[in-house]
Design a protein around this motif. Sequence first.
Motif, PDB file in Angstrom:
ATOM      1  N   ALA A  87     -20.901 -16.723   0.465  1.00 14.52           N
ATOM      2  CA  ALA A  87     -21.160 -16.986  -0.952  1.00 14.52           C
ATOM      3  C   ALA A  87     -19.863 -16.975  -1.749  1.00 14.52           C
ATOM      4  CB  ALA A  87     -22.118 -15.938  -1.518  1.00 14.52           C
ATOM      5  N   ASP A  88     -19.723 -17.981  -2.602  1.00 15.29           N
ATOM      6  CA  ASP A  88     -18.591 -18.011  -3.543  1.00 15.29           C
ATOM      7  C   ASP A  88     -19.019 -18.775  -4.784  1.00 15.29           C
ATOM      8  OD1 ASP A  88     -18.248 -20.831  -3.095  1.00 15.29           O
ATOM      9  OD2 ASP A  88     -17.101 -20.376  -1.295  1.00 15.29           O
ATOM     10  N   LYS A 114     -22.805 -11.971  -0.660  1.00 16.82           N
ATOM     11  CA  LYS A 114     -21.409 -12.052  -1.076  1.00 16.82           C
ATOM     12  C   LYS A 114     -20.641 -10.910  -0.434  1.00 16.82           C
ATOM     13  CE  LYS A 114     -18.644 -13.322  -5.062  1.00 16.82           C
ATOM     14  NZ  LYS A 114     -18.688 -13.714  -6.483  1.00 16.82           N
TER      15      LYS A 114
END
Length: 211
Positions: A87-88, A114
């Motif tokens: 995740a970004d 994340k």
Amino acid sequence: MSAGLLSAQGEALQKQVQRHLGRCLMRIQQFELIAKALAAHADLAGSAPELAAIQSKRIDKAFTASLGTLVKGEGTAFTNLRTLFSADDQEADALDENKLPQDQISFAFRYRRKLSPEAKEEKLRELDTLVALRNRLVHHFMEDFNIFSKEGCAQALQHLHKSYSEIDRQTLQLHEQLKGLDSVRKLQASFMQSPEFWKAIDGNSDTNSAT
């Protein structure tokens, strides 16, 4: 490779190898089932009338995919595990406002983990290692170990014990992610049935999306 083990002790060792190989493969299949559920349900986006068909397609594609595709397949109808653990803030929006119907409500759901750069690198390395381990067990086990000798059986058993430990560890970790996804989906379903949700929809008649 010799014709077979003649001693009773050798035959017993070979049966242990067979049992522990089966144990590893069954645990890998459990990992794959969890991975398929995550891949199928980690994302859902589209107009309300199309959501059921979109979800059905994701499930069908995920549950016929190989472990390698589940982990890092690109361009699939489902979410591969590398994406789930990467995740970004650069990931595109789930809904493209320019392609949405103007007379229907649209929804989007996305589940991601994340991680710190170090943790993400380690997780992706572990997933790749598991795919490689699975492939060796399924396709090359008889090449890697001579189970028609006592020494080969002993080496195979040592490898299988170590392999099972790694497979089991990753399976338990992935199951925790599936429980997290299930929890989030239940919260979302509960909210979408609440008066607050429908008030928000009615109060935003100038937009057709809800995420």
